[in-house]
Write a protein that holds these residues in place. Sequence first.
Motif, short mmCIF file in Angstrom:
data_model
loop_
_atom_site.label_atom_id
_atom_site.label_comp_id
_atom_site.label_asym_id
_atom_site.label_seq_id
_atom_site.Cartn_x
_atom_site.Cartn_y
_atom_site.Cartn_z
N ALA A 231 0.84 -1.19 0.00
CA ALA A 231 0.00 0.00 0.00
C ALA A 231 0.88 1.25 0.00
O ALA A 231 2.10 1.18 0.22
N ALA A 232 0.25 2.39 -0.24
CA ALA A 232 0.99 3.65 -0.24
C ALA A 232 1.65 3.89 1.11
O ALA A 232 2.76 4.43 1.19
N SER A 233 1.00 3.45 2.20
CA SER A 233 1.57 3.61 3.54
C SER A 233 2.82 2.76 3.76
O SER A 233 3.58 2.99 4.71
N ALA A 252 7.21 -1.16 -6.06
CA ALA A 252 5.99 -0.67 -6.71
C ALA A 252 4.92 -0.35 -5.68
O ALA A 252 3.75 -0.18 -6.04
N ALA A 253 5.29 -0.26 -4.41
CA ALA A 253 4.30 0.02 -3.35
C ALA A 253 3.64 1.37 -3.60
O ALA A 253 4.31 2.37 -3.88
N GLY A 254 2.33 1.39 -3.49
CA GLY A 254 1.59 2.63 -3.66
C GLY A 254 1.29 3.00 -5.10
O GLY A 254 0.60 4.00 -5.35
N LEU A 255 1.78 2.23 -6.06
CA LEU A 255 1.58 2.58 -7.47
C LEU A 255 0.23 2.14 -8.02
O LEU A 255 -0.23 2.68 -9.03
N PHE A 256 -0.40 1.17 -7.36
CA PHE A 256 -1.59 0.57 -7.96
C PHE A 256 -2.77 0.58 -7.00
O PHE A 256 -2.67 0.04 -5.89
#
Length: 376
Positions: A231-233, A252-256
């Motif tokens: 997640a973005a967090s 790629a965390a927070g990208l999708f």
Amino acid sequence: MNWQGCKNILCIRPDNMGDLIMSGPAIRALKKSFGARITLLTSIMAKGITLMMPEIDEVMVYDVPWVKTAEIEDTKAFYDVIADIKNKNFDAAVVFTVYSQNPQPTAMLAYLAGVPQILAYCRENPYQLINNWVPDKEPYELIKHQVKRDLDLVAAVGAYIDDDDLSLDVDNDLWPAISNRISKLGVDLAKPWLLIHPGVSESKREYPFELWVEAGKRLVNDGYQLIVTGAASEKQFAEHLADGIGTGCYSAAGLFPLNEFACLVKHSPLLVSVNTGTIHIAAAVSTPVVVLYAQTNPQHTPWKVPHVVLPFAVPVQMRSRNEVIGYVDRKLYDRPVPMPNAGDISNAVTHLLNPQDLPVQPSPGIPDENPGIAAS
């Protein structure tokens, strides 16, 4: 108990995304068996995945104060949700639980709203609070996978289904944009790659950071490019992990958003993850899984998808104070389990992607699909 006349059914699953995905086949059985309209009452954490579950016609969101997803105590919201349930004139309600949960507080929502038929597992006799009562034998006589547990519950009122696979409606049209974004990170999708997902909602399920680094380096050395998801967090942690693993690993965390993440998992050759909702997304889109499985709830291993479970013990000071869970801990997890290492993870990946190269023995410490646990 038979609900042939029930055409407007409330399903209550006030937990997280993974639990809801595992209830999908049972909800589908209710919808198809009775031709019913299904309304789901669930938590804010699980709301996003409902858009990919066609069995669900309407969603009500309320974080009940007796599950861990609750954040704000709001007694007005409690009465508001009862009024909302009453206004919808449901014929029946089903309360889905894990074996360590008491269904009665949740059933009270439907009872106070005047829902005439209420179905749930319960250990004690709930009398008229749950007037379609299925005595709960778990975990003292047996333990079932959560999917089987939920299917057996709805079978008690005449709901059956031939296809018990997990399923999510994933928009494959999203893949070109997703693959382009991955390529911009530096990943060559024409070469071997896979996902690693280290983030958890509970610290007791964490796989140690330094072991993630060792495992990642081993997998890169095996020839795989790694994409760290989250997640973005979790962006800072994922970037730290990718830096620790080094060349061949990309954050790629927070990208999708969730719908794109499900599409990414579907197109991934394999997922390596801790035991969290991501493994159930993978099972629902038929992606093989290596799961680093903290010895918590044995009901929640990947369902009907190629997988390897690598269990590890939860530190004593972090174990649940729930006495039902404590019973299972003492009966099932009474022997020390070594922490999975880089070699274990590498071997599991090889087994799933190239099974002819390396047979894998059954993982210790995790029960079969429907084991028995003898009562004391």
